[in-house]
Design an enzyme around this catalytic site. Structure first.
Site, PDB file in Angstrom:
ATOM      1  N   SER A   1       0.851  -1.206   0.000  1.00  0.00           N
ATOM      2  CA  SER A   1       0.000   0.000   0.000  1.00  0.00           C
ATOM      3  C   SER A   1       0.878   1.244   0.000  1.00  0.00           C
ATOM      4  CB  SER A   1      -0.864  -0.004   1.264  1.00  0.00           C
ATOM      5  OG  SER A   1      -1.428   1.277   1.492  1.00  0.00           O
TER       6      SER A   1
ATOM      7  N   TYR B   1      -2.070  -1.011  10.526  1.00  0.00           N
ATOM      8  CA  TYR B   1      -2.208  -1.472   9.133  1.00  0.00           C
ATOM      9  C   TYR B   1      -1.006  -1.052   8.297  1.00  0.00           C
ATOM     10  CZ  TYR B   1      -3.981  -1.255   4.287  1.00  0.00           C
ATOM     11  OH  TYR B   1      -4.134  -1.371   2.919  1.00  0.00           O
TER      12      TYR B   1
END
Ligand code: NAD
Length: 277
Positions: free
Chosen positions: A171, A184
Protein backbone atom coordinates in the site's frame (compact mmCIF):
# COMPACT_ATOMS: atom_id res chain seq x y z
CA UNK A 1 -10.83 -2.41 2.19
CA UNK A 2 -13.04 -3.70 4.89
CA UNK A 3 -13.56 -4.63 8.45
CA UNK A 4 -14.11 -8.31 9.02
CA UNK A 5 -17.36 -8.41 10.93
CA UNK A 6 -19.62 -7.84 7.94
CA UNK A 7 -21.06 -10.91 6.35
CA UNK A 8 -23.30 -9.38 3.73
CA UNK A 9 -22.43 -9.17 0.06
CA UNK A 10 -20.40 -6.15 -0.95
CA UNK A 11 -21.79 -5.97 -4.46
CA UNK A 12 -24.25 -3.21 -3.65
CA UNK A 13 -22.79 0.04 -2.44
CA UNK A 14 -25.43 2.73 -2.37
CA UNK A 15 -23.35 5.76 -3.13
CA UNK A 16 -22.62 7.29 -6.48
CA UNK A 17 -18.94 7.13 -7.42
CA UNK A 18 -18.24 4.16 -5.18
CA UNK A 19 -19.30 1.48 -7.63
CA UNK A 20 -16.12 -0.33 -8.55
CA UNK A 21 -15.12 -0.87 -12.16
CA UNK A 22 -13.70 -4.38 -12.26
CA UNK A 23 -12.31 -4.33 -15.80
CA UNK A 24 -12.47 -1.73 -18.56
CA UNK A 25 -14.92 -2.67 -21.29
CA UNK A 26 -12.16 -2.09 -23.86
CA UNK A 27 -9.47 -4.12 -22.03
CA UNK A 28 -8.22 -6.46 -24.72
CA UNK A 29 -6.71 -9.72 -23.47
CA UNK A 30 -3.74 -10.95 -25.50
CA UNK A 31 -3.10 -14.41 -24.02
CA UNK A 32 -0.32 -13.09 -21.79
CA UNK A 33 -1.20 -15.73 -19.18
CA UNK A 34 -2.50 -18.47 -21.46
CA UNK A 35 -3.14 -21.68 -19.48
CA UNK A 36 -1.38 -20.34 -16.40
CA UNK A 37 -2.75 -21.28 -12.98
CA UNK A 38 -3.09 -18.55 -10.38
CA UNK A 39 -4.11 -18.46 -6.73
CA UNK A 40 -5.43 -15.09 -5.51
CA UNK A 41 -6.11 -14.50 -1.83
CA UNK A 42 -8.94 -12.04 -1.27
CA UNK A 43 -9.99 -12.75 -4.85
CA UNK A 44 -13.71 -12.41 -4.18
CA UNK A 45 -13.74 -8.65 -3.87
CA UNK A 46 -12.26 -5.31 -4.87
CA UNK A 47 -8.69 -5.44 -6.16
CA UNK A 48 -8.47 -9.24 -5.90
CA UNK A 49 -11.66 -9.71 -7.90
CA UNK A 50 -10.34 -7.37 -10.60
CA UNK A 51 -7.07 -9.33 -10.71
CA UNK A 52 -9.02 -12.60 -11.09
CA UNK A 53 -11.03 -11.26 -14.03
CA UNK A 54 -7.98 -9.70 -15.75
CA UNK A 55 -6.01 -12.95 -15.35
CA UNK A 56 -8.93 -14.86 -16.86
CA UNK A 57 -9.16 -12.46 -19.80
CA UNK A 58 -5.44 -13.11 -20.33
CA UNK A 59 -6.09 -16.86 -20.43
CA UNK A 60 -5.41 -18.07 -16.87
CA UNK A 61 -7.46 -20.31 -14.61
CA UNK A 62 -7.75 -18.95 -11.10
CA UNK A 63 -8.45 -20.17 -7.58
CA UNK A 64 -9.64 -17.55 -5.16
CA UNK A 65 -9.24 -17.69 -1.41
CA UNK A 66 -11.88 -15.75 0.53
CA UNK A 67 -13.23 -15.81 4.03
CA UNK A 68 -16.82 -14.64 4.12
CA UNK A 69 -18.97 -13.62 1.22
CA UNK A 70 -20.13 -16.60 -0.83
CA UNK A 71 -22.17 -14.20 -2.91
CA UNK A 72 -19.12 -12.17 -3.93
CA UNK A 73 -17.10 -15.32 -4.55
CA UNK A 74 -19.84 -16.73 -6.80
CA UNK A 75 -20.02 -13.42 -8.65
CA UNK A 76 -16.24 -13.57 -9.25
CA UNK A 77 -16.56 -17.15 -10.46
CA UNK A 78 -19.29 -16.06 -12.87
CA UNK A 79 -17.12 -13.22 -14.20
CA UNK A 80 -14.11 -15.52 -14.65
CA UNK A 81 -16.20 -18.17 -16.40
CA UNK A 82 -17.59 -15.50 -18.71
CA UNK A 83 -13.99 -15.08 -19.87
CA UNK A 84 -13.93 -18.80 -20.72
CA UNK A 85 -11.68 -19.84 -17.82
CA UNK A 86 -12.10 -21.91 -14.65
CA UNK A 87 -12.46 -20.47 -11.17
CA UNK A 88 -12.03 -22.57 -8.02
CA UNK A 89 -13.44 -21.15 -4.79
CA UNK A 90 -11.61 -21.87 -1.52
CA UNK A 91 -13.39 -20.52 1.52
CA UNK A 92 -11.66 -20.07 4.88
CA UNK A 93 -9.48 -17.96 7.12
CA UNK A 94 -5.88 -17.51 5.98
CA UNK A 95 -4.79 -16.88 9.55
CA UNK A 96 -5.51 -20.54 10.35
CA UNK A 97 -2.65 -22.96 9.68
CA UNK A 98 -5.00 -25.88 8.96
CA UNK A 99 -6.83 -23.83 6.33
CA UNK A 100 -3.59 -22.76 4.63
CA UNK A 101 -2.53 -26.42 4.47
CA UNK A 102 -5.91 -27.29 2.95
CA UNK A 103 -5.43 -24.58 0.28
CA UNK A 104 -2.06 -25.99 -0.77
CA UNK A 105 -3.35 -29.57 -0.77
CA UNK A 106 -6.34 -28.61 -2.92
CA UNK A 107 -4.16 -26.82 -5.48
CA UNK A 108 -1.68 -29.70 -5.50
CA UNK A 109 -4.49 -32.17 -6.14
CA UNK A 110 -6.18 -30.04 -8.83
CA UNK A 111 -3.20 -28.52 -10.64
CA UNK A 112 -0.05 -30.25 -9.34
CA UNK A 113 1.94 -27.04 -9.80
CA UNK A 114 1.25 -23.34 -9.33
CA UNK A 115 2.39 -20.58 -11.71
CA UNK A 116 1.23 -17.42 -9.92
CA UNK A 117 0.50 -16.63 -6.28
CA UNK A 118 -1.17 -13.28 -5.54
CA UNK A 119 -1.06 -12.45 -1.82
CA UNK A 120 -3.80 -9.84 -1.57
CA UNK A 121 -6.09 -10.59 1.39
CA UNK A 122 -6.04 -7.76 3.88
CA UNK A 123 -7.96 -5.93 6.56
CA UNK A 124 -7.80 -2.53 8.21
CA UNK A 125 -9.44 -0.88 11.20
CA UNK A 126 -8.98 2.90 11.15
CA UNK A 127 -8.37 4.50 14.58
CA UNK A 128 -7.56 8.14 15.20
CA UNK A 129 -5.42 7.49 18.28
CA UNK A 130 -2.92 4.77 19.05
CA UNK A 131 -4.54 4.46 22.49
CA UNK A 132 -7.66 3.17 20.73
CA UNK A 133 -5.83 0.32 19.03
CA UNK A 134 -6.48 -2.83 21.03
CA UNK A 135 -4.11 -5.78 21.39
CA UNK A 136 -6.67 -7.87 19.55
CA UNK A 137 -6.75 -5.45 16.63
CA UNK A 138 -2.94 -5.38 16.36
CA UNK A 139 -2.81 -9.18 16.47
CA UNK A 140 -5.58 -9.63 13.92
CA UNK A 141 -4.18 -7.06 11.50
CA UNK A 142 -0.68 -8.57 11.60
CA UNK A 143 -2.00 -12.15 11.49
CA UNK A 144 -4.10 -11.44 8.41
CA UNK A 145 -1.95 -9.01 6.45
CA UNK A 146 1.60 -10.26 6.90
CA UNK A 147 2.02 -13.36 9.08
CA UNK A 148 -0.35 -15.49 7.04
CA UNK A 149 1.18 -14.03 3.84
CA UNK A 150 4.63 -15.28 4.76
CA UNK A 151 3.30 -18.68 5.83
CA UNK A 152 1.07 -19.13 2.76
CA UNK A 153 3.92 -18.19 0.44
CA UNK A 154 6.27 -20.64 2.17
CA UNK A 155 3.72 -23.42 1.82
CA UNK A 156 2.82 -22.71 -1.83
CA UNK A 157 6.49 -22.50 -2.83
CA UNK A 158 6.60 -26.30 -2.78
CA UNK A 159 4.35 -26.23 -5.88
CA UNK A 160 6.18 -23.44 -7.72
CA UNK A 161 8.87 -23.91 -10.32
CA UNK A 162 11.26 -21.79 -12.35
CA UNK A 163 9.35 -18.95 -14.00
CA UNK A 164 6.66 -18.80 -11.32
CA UNK A 165 5.58 -15.45 -9.88
CA UNK A 166 4.65 -14.19 -6.44
CA UNK A 167 2.86 -10.83 -6.30
CA UNK A 168 1.98 -9.17 -2.99
CA UNK A 169 -0.37 -6.26 -2.38
CA UNK A 170 1.19 -3.65 -0.16
CA UNK A 171 0.00 0.00 0.00
CA UNK A 172 1.02 3.62 -0.39
CA UNK A 173 0.73 3.74 3.40
CA UNK A 174 3.86 1.57 3.62
CA UNK A 175 5.82 4.52 2.25
CA UNK A 176 4.17 7.63 3.58
CA UNK A 177 2.64 6.16 6.75
CA UNK A 178 -0.93 6.82 7.82
CA UNK A 179 -1.95 8.63 10.98
CA UNK A 180 -5.25 6.75 11.19
CA UNK A 181 -4.03 3.33 10.01
CA UNK A 182 -0.97 2.94 12.24
CA UNK A 183 -0.97 -0.84 12.69
CA UNK A 184 -2.21 -1.47 9.13
CA UNK A 185 0.50 0.70 7.55
CA UNK A 186 3.10 -1.12 9.65
CA UNK A 187 1.95 -4.44 8.15
CA UNK A 188 2.16 -2.92 4.67
CA UNK A 189 5.74 -1.77 5.36
CA UNK A 190 6.52 -5.31 6.46
CA UNK A 191 5.07 -6.62 3.19
CA UNK A 192 7.34 -4.31 1.16
CA UNK A 193 10.35 -5.64 3.04
CA UNK A 194 9.12 -9.23 2.69
CA UNK A 195 8.94 -8.75 -1.09
CA UNK A 196 12.54 -7.51 -1.28
CA UNK A 197 13.92 -10.17 1.05
CA UNK A 198 12.14 -13.13 -0.54
CA UNK A 199 13.01 -11.90 -4.04
CA UNK A 200 16.72 -12.14 -3.25
CA UNK A 201 16.33 -15.38 -1.31
CA UNK A 202 14.66 -17.31 -4.15
CA UNK A 203 16.16 -15.52 -7.17
CA UNK A 204 18.34 -18.53 -7.96
CA UNK A 205 15.25 -20.69 -8.23
CA UNK A 206 14.03 -18.44 -11.06
CA UNK A 207 10.91 -17.43 -9.13
CA UNK A 208 10.19 -13.69 -9.24
CA UNK A 209 8.67 -11.78 -6.32
CA UNK A 210 7.16 -8.34 -6.78
CA UNK A 211 4.45 -6.13 -5.36
CA UNK A 212 1.82 -3.53 -6.06
CA UNK A 213 1.30 -0.54 -3.77
CA UNK A 214 -2.13 0.92 -4.43
CA UNK A 215 -3.18 4.32 -3.20
CA UNK A 216 -6.87 4.92 -2.51
CA UNK A 217 -8.95 2.57 -4.65
CA UNK A 218 -12.72 2.35 -4.81
CA UNK A 219 -13.39 -1.12 -3.52
CA UNK A 220 -16.82 -2.18 -2.31
CA UNK A 221 -16.21 -1.79 1.38
CA UNK A 222 -14.11 1.36 1.40
CA UNK A 223 -17.47 2.81 2.34
CA UNK A 224 -17.75 0.50 5.33
CA UNK A 225 -14.23 1.17 6.56
CA UNK A 226 -14.09 4.95 6.38
CA UNK A 227 -16.71 7.30 7.82
CA UNK A 228 -15.85 10.17 5.51
CA UNK A 229 -15.79 9.39 1.80
CA UNK A 230 -16.13 12.83 0.24
CA UNK A 231 -12.38 13.43 0.59
CA UNK A 232 -11.29 9.85 -0.17
CA UNK A 233 -8.50 9.96 -2.74
CA UNK A 234 -8.67 13.72 -3.25
CA UNK A 235 -5.19 14.51 -1.88
CA UNK A 236 -3.09 13.08 -4.72
CA UNK A 237 -2.08 14.98 -7.88
CA UNK A 238 -4.88 13.36 -9.92
CA UNK A 239 -7.33 14.39 -7.18
CA UNK A 240 -9.36 11.18 -7.24
CA UNK A 241 -9.40 7.60 -6.05
CA UNK A 242 -8.60 4.87 -8.55
CA UNK A 243 -10.66 1.93 -9.73
CA UNK A 244 -9.76 -1.75 -9.37
CA UNK A 245 -9.63 -1.77 -13.19
CA UNK A 246 -6.74 0.70 -12.98
CA UNK A 247 -4.75 -1.48 -10.57
CA UNK A 248 -5.22 -5.03 -11.89
CA UNK A 249 -3.26 -4.55 -15.17
CA UNK A 250 -0.09 -4.13 -13.06
CA UNK A 251 -0.64 -7.64 -11.67
CA UNK A 252 -0.98 -8.94 -15.23
CA UNK A 253 2.35 -7.31 -16.10
CA UNK A 254 4.06 -8.78 -13.04
CA UNK A 255 2.57 -12.22 -13.72
CA UNK A 256 3.54 -12.29 -17.40
CA UNK A 257 6.74 -12.74 -19.36
CA UNK A 258 6.86 -8.98 -19.88
CA UNK A 259 8.37 -8.61 -16.39
CA UNK A 260 10.93 -11.42 -16.71
CA UNK A 261 13.87 -9.23 -15.57
CA UNK A 262 12.11 -7.64 -12.61
CA UNK A 263 12.19 -8.94 -9.06
CA UNK A 264 11.98 -7.32 -5.63
CA UNK A 265 10.15 -4.31 -7.10
CA UNK A 266 6.91 -2.59 -6.24
CA UNK A 267 4.67 -0.74 -8.68
CA UNK A 268 3.01 2.38 -7.28
CA UNK A 269 -0.54 3.03 -8.44
CA UNK A 270 -1.69 6.00 -6.45
CA UNK A 271 -2.68 8.93 -8.65
CA UNK A 272 0.77 10.50 -8.64
CA UNK A 273 1.80 10.54 -4.99
CA UNK A 274 5.58 10.60 -5.02
CA UNK A 275 6.89 7.91 -2.70
CA UNK A 276 10.40 6.59 -2.32
CA UNK A 277 11.24 2.97 -3.12
P1 NAD B 1 -11.66 -5.97 0.07
O1 NAD B 1 -12.14 -5.91 1.44
O2 NAD B 1 -12.60 -5.66 -1.04
O3 NAD B 1 -10.98 -7.40 -0.21
C1 NAD B 1 -10.12 -8.01 0.70
C2 NAD B 1 -10.47 -9.47 0.74
O4 NAD B 1 -9.50 -10.12 1.58
C3 NAD B 1 -11.80 -9.84 1.38
O5 NAD B 1 -12.89 -9.80 0.52
C4 NAD B 1 -11.57 -11.25 1.89
O6 NAD B 1 -11.96 -12.20 0.96
C5 NAD B 1 -10.07 -11.33 2.01
N1 NAD B 1 -9.70 -11.60 3.40
C6 NAD B 1 -9.59 -10.72 4.43
N2 NAD B 1 -9.27 -11.36 5.55
C7 NAD B 1 -9.17 -12.67 5.23
C8 NAD B 1 -8.88 -13.85 5.97
N3 NAD B 1 -8.60 -13.83 7.29
N4 NAD B 1 -8.89 -15.04 5.29
C9 NAD B 1 -9.16 -15.09 3.98
N5 NAD B 1 -9.44 -14.01 3.23
C10 NAD B 1 -9.44 -12.83 3.86
O7 NAD B 1 -10.43 -4.98 0.00
P2 NAD B 1 -9.54 -4.36 -1.17
O8 NAD B 1 -9.66 -2.92 -1.00
O9 NAD B 1 -9.79 -5.00 -2.49
O10 NAD B 1 -8.10 -4.77 -0.63
C11 NAD B 1 -7.29 -5.76 -1.24
C12 NAD B 1 -5.86 -5.50 -0.83
O11 NAD B 1 -5.46 -4.20 -1.30
C13 NAD B 1 -5.61 -5.47 0.67
O12 NAD B 1 -4.41 -6.12 0.98
C14 NAD B 1 -5.50 -3.99 0.99
O13 NAD B 1 -4.70 -3.73 2.12
C15 NAD B 1 -4.87 -3.48 -0.27
N6 NAD B 1 -5.05 -2.04 -0.49
C16 NAD B 1 -6.29 -1.52 -0.72
C17 NAD B 1 -6.43 -0.15 -0.94
C18 NAD B 1 -7.77 0.48 -1.22
O14 NAD B 1 -7.86 1.73 -1.19
N7 NAD B 1 -8.83 -0.27 -1.46
C19 NAD B 1 -5.31 0.66 -0.91
C20 NAD B 1 -4.06 0.10 -0.68
C21 NAD B 1 -3.94 -1.27 -0.47
Amino acid sequence: MKTQNKSQSKSKVPKEGVYPEIIRKNYLGSKKLLNKKAVISGGDSGIGQAVAVHFAREGADVAIIYNESDKDAKETKKLVEKEGRKCTLIKGDVTKKAFRTRCVEKIKKDWRTLDILVNNAGIQFPKNNIENISEDQIQKTFDTNIISMIALTRDFLSLMQKGARIICTTSVTAYRGSDHLIDYSATKGAIATFIRSLAVNIAERGILVNGVAPGPIWTPLVKETFDELSTFGKDNPLKRAGQPSEVAPAYVFLASEDSSFITGEIIHINGGDFVGG
